[in-house]
Write a protein that holds these residues in place. Sequence first.
Motif, PDB file in Angstrom:
ATOM      1  N   MET A 134     -11.361   8.823   0.062  1.00  0.00           N
ATOM      2  CA  MET A 134      -9.903   8.756  -0.078  1.00  0.00           C
ATOM      3  C   MET A 134      -9.396   7.325  -0.133  1.00  0.00           C
ATOM      4  SD  MET A 134      -8.505  11.549  -0.645  1.00  0.00           S
ATOM      5  CE  MET A 134      -6.888  10.790  -0.623  1.00  0.00           C
ATOM      6  N   GLY A 135      -9.855   6.505   0.821  1.00  0.00           N
ATOM      7  CA  GLY A 135      -9.384   5.118   0.857  1.00  0.00           C
ATOM      8  C   GLY A 135      -9.717   4.392  -0.435  1.00  0.00           C
ATOM      9  N   GLY A 136     -10.918   4.632  -0.959  1.00  0.00           N
ATOM     10  CA  GLY A 136     -11.319   4.004  -2.216  1.00  0.00           C
ATOM     11  C   GLY A 136     -10.398   4.412  -3.355  1.00  0.00           C
ATOM     12  N   ALA A 137     -10.085   5.672  -3.421  1.00  0.00           N
ATOM     13  CA  ALA A 137      -9.228   6.163  -4.503  1.00  0.00           C
ATOM     14  C   ALA A 137      -7.815   5.596  -4.381  1.00  0.00           C
ATOM     15  CB  ALA A 137      -9.200   7.689  -4.489  1.00  0.00           C
ATOM     16  N   LEU A 138      -7.328   5.500  -3.141  1.00  0.00           N
ATOM     17  CA  LEU A 138      -5.974   4.968  -2.938  1.00  0.00           C
ATOM     18  C   LEU A 138      -5.924   3.471  -3.278  1.00  0.00           C
ATOM     19  CD1 LEU A 138      -5.283   6.949   0.349  1.00  0.00           C
ATOM     20  CD2 LEU A 138      -3.911   7.149  -1.747  1.00  0.00           C
ATOM     21  N   ALA A 139      -6.955   2.740  -2.883  1.00  0.00           N
ATOM     22  CA  ALA A 139      -7.004   1.309  -3.212  1.00  0.00           C
ATOM     23  C   ALA A 139      -7.063   1.115  -4.733  1.00  0.00           C
ATOM     24  CB  ALA A 139      -8.228   0.672  -2.541  1.00  0.00           C
ATOM     25  N   ARG A 140      -7.868   1.948  -5.371  1.00  0.00           N
ATOM     26  CA  ARG A 140      -8.005   1.899  -6.825  1.00  0.00           C
ATOM     27  C   ARG A 140      -6.642   2.156  -7.496  1.00  0.00           C
ATOM     28  NH1 ARG A 140     -13.038   2.292  -9.216  1.00  0.00           N
ATOM     29  NH2 ARG A 140     -13.910   2.799  -7.176  1.00  0.00           N
ATOM     30  N   ARG A 141      -5.910   3.099  -6.950  1.00  0.00           N
ATOM     31  CA  ARG A 141      -4.576   3.399  -7.484  1.00  0.00           C
ATOM     32  C   ARG A 141      -3.650   2.191  -7.339  1.00  0.00           C
ATOM     33  NH1 ARG A 141      -1.434   6.147 -11.019  1.00  0.00           N
ATOM     34  NH2 ARG A 141       0.699   6.005 -10.300  1.00  0.00           N
ATOM     35  N   LEU A 142      -3.711   1.549  -6.176  1.00  0.00           N
ATOM     36  CA  LEU A 142      -2.847   0.373  -5.955  1.00  0.00           C
ATOM     37  C   LEU A 142      -3.204  -0.751  -6.924  1.00  0.00           C
ATOM     38  CD1 LEU A 142      -2.624   0.294  -2.060  1.00  0.00           C
ATOM     39  CD2 LEU A 142      -0.673   0.376  -3.645  1.00  0.00           C
ATOM     40  N   LEU A 143      -4.486  -0.869  -7.219  1.00  0.00           N
ATOM     41  CA  LEU A 143      -4.969  -1.913  -8.120  1.00  0.00           C
ATOM     42  C   LEU A 143      -4.347  -1.823  -9.511  1.00  0.00           C
ATOM     43  CD1 LEU A 143      -8.825  -2.490  -7.866  1.00  0.00           C
ATOM     44  CD2 LEU A 143      -6.994  -4.194  -7.732  1.00  0.00           C
ATOM     45  N   VAL A 144      -3.992  -0.622  -9.894  1.00  0.00           N
ATOM     46  CA  VAL A 144      -3.414  -0.409 -11.227  1.00  0.00           C
ATOM     47  C   VAL A 144      -2.167  -1.271 -11.432  1.00  0.00           C
ATOM     48  CG1 VAL A 144      -2.298   1.294 -12.734  1.00  0.00           C
ATOM     49  CG2 VAL A 144      -4.327   1.942 -11.398  1.00  0.00           C
ATOM     50  N   SER A 145      -1.415  -1.478 -10.333  1.00  0.00           N
ATOM     51  CA  SER A 145      -0.118  -2.150 -10.485  1.00  0.00           C
ATOM     52  C   SER A 145      -0.035  -3.498  -9.787  1.00  0.00           C
ATOM     53  CB  SER A 145       0.977  -1.216  -9.951  1.00  0.00           C
ATOM     54  OG  SER A 145       0.652  -0.796  -8.640  1.00  0.00           O
ATOM     55  N   GLY A 146      -1.188  -4.042  -9.354  1.00  0.00           N
ATOM     56  CA  GLY A 146      -1.119  -5.355  -8.712  1.00  0.00           C
ATOM     57  C   GLY A 146      -2.389  -5.674  -7.961  1.00  0.00           C
ATOM     58  N   PRO A 147      -2.491  -6.921  -7.458  1.00  0.00           N
ATOM     59  CA  PRO A 147      -3.712  -7.342  -6.759  1.00  0.00           C
ATOM     60  C   PRO A 147      -3.850  -6.694  -5.384  1.00  0.00           C
ATOM     61  CG  PRO A 147      -2.061  -9.088  -6.707  1.00  0.00           C
ATOM     62  CD  PRO A 147      -1.479  -7.990  -7.563  1.00  0.00           C
ATOM     63  N   VAL A 148      -5.107  -6.445  -4.993  1.00  0.00           N
ATOM     64  CA  VAL A 148      -5.409  -5.858  -3.679  1.00  0.00           C
ATOM     65  C   VAL A 148      -6.652  -6.547  -3.110  1.00  0.00           C
ATOM     66  CG1 VAL A 148      -5.966  -3.753  -2.403  1.00  0.00           C
ATOM     67  CG2 VAL A 148      -4.508  -3.610  -4.445  1.00  0.00           C
ATOM     68  N   THR A 149      -6.569  -6.931  -1.839  1.00  0.00           N
ATOM     69  CA  THR A 149      -7.742  -7.445  -1.127  1.00  0.00           C
ATOM     70  C   THR A 149      -8.360  -6.271  -0.378  1.00  0.00           C
ATOM     71  OG1 THR A 149      -6.677  -9.587  -0.853  1.00  0.00           O
ATOM     72  CG2 THR A 149      -8.529  -9.096   0.621  1.00  0.00           C
ATOM     73  N   VAL A 150      -9.701  -6.155  -0.433  1.00  0.00           N
ATOM     74  CA  VAL A 150     -10.334  -4.970   0.171  1.00  0.00           C
ATOM     75  C   VAL A 150     -11.418  -5.360   1.164  1.00  0.00           C
ATOM     76  CG1 VAL A 150      -9.885  -3.538  -1.863  1.00  0.00           C
ATOM     77  CG2 VAL A 150     -12.040  -4.789  -1.702  1.00  0.00           C
ATOM     78  N   PHE A 151     -11.696  -4.405   2.092  1.00  0.00           N
ATOM     79  CA  PHE A 151     -12.791  -4.592   3.046  1.00  0.00           C
ATOM     80  C   PHE A 151     -13.400  -3.249   3.419  1.00  0.00           C
ATOM     81  CE2 PHE A 151     -14.652  -4.780   7.265  1.00  0.00           C
ATOM     82  CZ  PHE A 151     -15.534  -5.830   7.103  1.00  0.00           C
ATOM     83  N   ASP A 152     -14.721  -3.237   3.504  1.00  0.00           N
ATOM     84  CA  ASP A 152     -15.437  -2.067   4.004  1.00  0.00           C
ATOM     85  C   ASP A 152     -16.802  -2.546   4.466  1.00  0.00           C
ATOM     86  OD1 ASP A 152     -15.131   1.274   3.357  1.00  0.00           O
ATOM     87  OD2 ASP A 152     -17.086   0.505   3.981  1.00  0.00           O
ATOM     88  N   LEU A 153     -17.389  -1.856   5.429  1.00  0.00           N
ATOM     89  CA  LEU A 153     -18.735  -2.230   5.899  1.00  0.00           C
ATOM     90  C   LEU A 153     -19.773  -1.881   4.844  1.00  0.00           C
ATOM     91  CD1 LEU A 153     -18.507  -1.093   9.625  1.00  0.00           C
ATOM     92  CD2 LEU A 153     -18.426  -3.433   8.710  1.00  0.00           C
ATOM     93  N   ASN A 154     -19.426  -0.922   3.967  1.00  0.00           N
ATOM     94  CA  ASN A 154     -20.325  -0.481   2.911  1.00  0.00           C
ATOM     95  C   ASN A 154     -20.178  -1.402   1.698  1.00  0.00           C
ATOM     96  OD1 ASN A 154     -21.438   0.783   0.683  1.00  0.00           O
ATOM     97  ND2 ASN A 154     -20.903   2.853   1.397  1.00  0.00           N
ATOM     98  N   ALA A 155     -21.214  -2.243   1.470  1.00  0.00           N
ATOM     99  CA  ALA A 155     -21.143  -3.259   0.407  1.00  0.00           C
ATOM    100  C   ALA A 155     -20.984  -2.614  -0.969  1.00  0.00           C
ATOM    101  CB  ALA A 155     -22.408  -4.121   0.428  1.00  0.00           C
TER     102      ALA A 155
END
Lengths: 280, 280, 280, 280
Positions: free
Chosen positions: A11-32
Amino acid sequence: MRIGYVGLGVMGGALARRLLVSGPVTVFDLNARAVADLVEAGATAAPDLAAMGAACDVVFLCLPRSENVRAALFDHGLADALRPGATVIDQTSGDPTETRAMAETLSARGIHMIDAPVSGGAKEAEAGTIAIMIGGAADRIAAVQPIFDRISPNSYLCGAIGAGQVMKLINNTISTCNRFAMLEGVALGMRNGLDLGVMSDVLNAGGARSKATEAMLPALADGVPDSFFYLNLMLKDVNLATQLATQSGVPLQFGQLARGMMQAASNRLGPQANLFDIGD
Amino acid sequence: MRIGYVGLGVMGGALARRLLVSGPVTVFDLNARAVADLVEAGATAAPDLAAMGAACDVVFLCLPRSENVRAALFDHGLADALRPGATVIDQTSGDPTETRAMAETLSARGIHMIDAPVSGGAKEAEAGTIAIMIGGAADRIAAVQPIFDRISPNSYLCGAIGAGQVMKLINNTISTCNRFAMLEGVALGMRNGLDLGVMSDVLNAGGARSKATEAMLPALADGVPDSFFYLNLMLKDVNLATQLATQSGVPLQFGQLARGMMQAASNRLGPQANLFDIGD
Amino acid sequence: MRIGYVGLGVMGGALARRLLVSGPVTVFDLNARAVADLVEAGATAAPDLAAMGAACDVVFLCLPRSENVRAALFDHGLADALRPGATVIDQTSGDPTETRAMAETLSARGIHMIDAPVSGGAKEAEAGTIAIMIGGAADRIAAVQPIFDRISPNSYLCGAIGAGQVMKLINNTISTCNRFAMLEGVALGMRNGLDLGVMSDVLNAGGARSKATEAMLPALADGVPDSFFYLNLMLKDVNLATQLATQSGVPLQFGQLARGMMQAASNRLGPQANLFDIGD
Amino acid sequence: MRIGYVGLGVMGGALARRLLVSGPVTVFDLNARAVADLVEAGATAAPDLAAMGAACDVVFLCLPRSENVRAALFDHGLADALRPGATVIDQTSGDPTETRAMAETLSARGIHMIDAPVSGGAKEAEAGTIAIMIGGAADRIAAVQPIFDRISPNSYLCGAIGAGQVMKLINNTISTCNRFAMLEGVALGMRNGLDLGVMSDVLNAGGARSKATEAMLPALADGVPDSFFYLNLMLKDVNLATQLATQSGVPLQFGQLARGMMQAASNRLGPQANLFDIGD
């Protein structure tokens, strides 16, 4: 406002991806691997949570449980790195009592907190149609509403901090009960010679109609059980709902029954069990 | 085929009235006022059940319980008066086990039996849009299908004799459980400060959506509880469903819980109690 | 070892009184009347919890809830005043998860914690026959065992810290379920014409015999319902048991049902309601 | 009075054997081996039920279900062969509603009926210590009381016809619920590290004590689960109790929950399953 996203699971990945569509996003996850996927899609990777906190005005989190949110904020440096005036938006399907407690701690540092869990799947998240249930101070929500609108136009103001998560627990508990009620009713019909397809037609035309009869029953009738009803995911939310009911003095008898049946099935069948495996 | 209708209560009266639109109907009820209303609408009154049996090829019944159907057929002369080849169509929300037993007795006399309970209200019945759930021998149903079509185009062939009533019990039990799950979930929300209108919006947009959230929750939010959810009517059907579950070896845990809660409330509040009076 | 007792309610007062029989006790309670009673019986009053901590090697607490124990220890100065090597003995019917957390915090300061709730009433406490369920490190329990023996010879070593409270929750949840099962069974008998006295005789001679049939049913048959079964006291413990079950991954279906029924009755009847008021 | 016994299964055989100690008994069973055993012990075999009816003044029956009693009486000639004034004593754990209906039919022929199920095992039956729960007309019971005394001195007059069976259903339902409540409580303890032996000691000393904690829990602690708790035997009686509750307007929530859990386990594990196999 510089936006960050912590927790790039389904879910978090999909939501971040959606946000990326309209602007920059900085991301973090333990899973490289999850981070690499987002970076490939245009995101910037933060080396750690302290860097994330230093680089962002608004940080979203979408983690398995509230205790993971607490750890990210207070054990791994996110809260310390955030500036006063920053906003933390928790999209975890979490424990509203825990969320209220964290919001109070953050508030003492001048950091705002909003809870904003979603209802729907990764597909809806990426398509921008997911429902967002929002809790928090009205003025803080208003300040970040444009960001919510970038995720989906379907946002619901549910009340004070924690109210979004309460709403989600209620939604998921009711839908779980509806599924059980449908499945046991259909089992009664099958034992009495009724055809699944006929039952699907009648129930969807009558008073028993629900999301469960619409989405799950035709699939069952076609022999294609929907594989996404992992017991343990349903159990997690219903567990939280029954705990909230205990704290709130509400009986929640159907929710409790669902919890007990799912816990028994999970103990018997293991954590990967599917709703359809219960099969009594 | 000459058609008769026994039992002119709210549902039976509406169904008989609907049949009258397209042809003659002979009617009977112990309530003279109900008979007079139908006669005024064009029906012919039968002086008693023996006369009804003698005058008709197809006799519908819509009575409170299967024991009333049994009494009408075997204690008050209806079965004795029917000719071999006649068809009895039971629209009662009855006990499928009882219905199967009556069908067997009638069969020995050459009389056919079909069960055909309906789902929907009197309004839908008169408008010709009600759902009819039909159980019986396929050739006998085919022979009277044109009469069902005069009532409504929405008929569902559910299986052998009793299958229509099984289908109705399942539908009503699931819808009762959906209502309880919705009400207790909403109670949890209210205790946590959520607004009924907001919950109605979110639940109807999400996985918890059901006929209950669509029809009952907005009315609750508007302070207009729907007055038709008499506990004892719901209890009657769920009682039958749990008995059938016991006979069929099906757990039906949610149905049982609904039964217990409704029975407790009925004992406490009296037979006229409404679902909303439970209010725990 | 100098002994202190915090919390002089019905149970704590009786336990402190019992300890006084065999040696000096320092006491504290916010209720001046309760303190005065104990002082009259020979106890020494501590002016506040800091003084209590400074004056004692072993401090018992018997408070309504674990959150009261936490407040006494950490908000009102008790833990700060205790010396390393001191022992806190919690006789509250508390939350084992909370107790384990407090024990860990105390341990970092060199203070030992033992949980030791009791089963039985004030009468048994004063008579020295009460059952004590003890959880904690074996060597620490051994060090204070002579003090437990002054309360009652009936102490049970249940395991690590929290195990005494787990044991108590289990005992009270089972006994609550036994009471409900007995009451609903007896209600079924009464509706079918059976006499309460006859049912009491048979159930006590048969497989259904329990503390509930032995103590409560004859009283019911004699029209003397035992007035001590306050719903909210029973509900408190069963709430804790269901929360522990959720944390532990145990279904606890009967306990959950009892919780829901008691919560519904408490909402309906108010906090002073008695088990017998449920009366469905 | 010449005495007959129909149904020489585990319980019926033991009861007939006990009667044989103090006088002659005519016996019948479809199982030739069971008949031969009784004949070897001194009984006289009846060639069929008509001969049994002709040869006896008092005929006991102990069969699996009330429908077997009905078949023996009305389909296989027993009732036709009995003289007016004869007494039928039904020791089946049967359906009181069915028993009342059979008693009425027999009454029209001048034949008396008494229900007298027992509580306890074959061992107690042979030892003459079993509990007998008796329903019927007081004068008819008085007339055969000496025969009941030959079985055991522990007889209980429960009320009108069917009352003995109601009493037995209540006893067995309560004892089933007590077992479930004990087992789930103990499961909670085990998950939290408590020892079965310790729990057995504490529960048997406290408010949770019941026949279940006394007889079953020490055996569990010793790793010797009692093999006699066949799910389907327990389920049969609890099924009858929940049906009676539905007819009587009693919620019986705990009994319903036990029924649902046992039915689910029986569906999953098969008809020979043992209570301990549930193991959630």
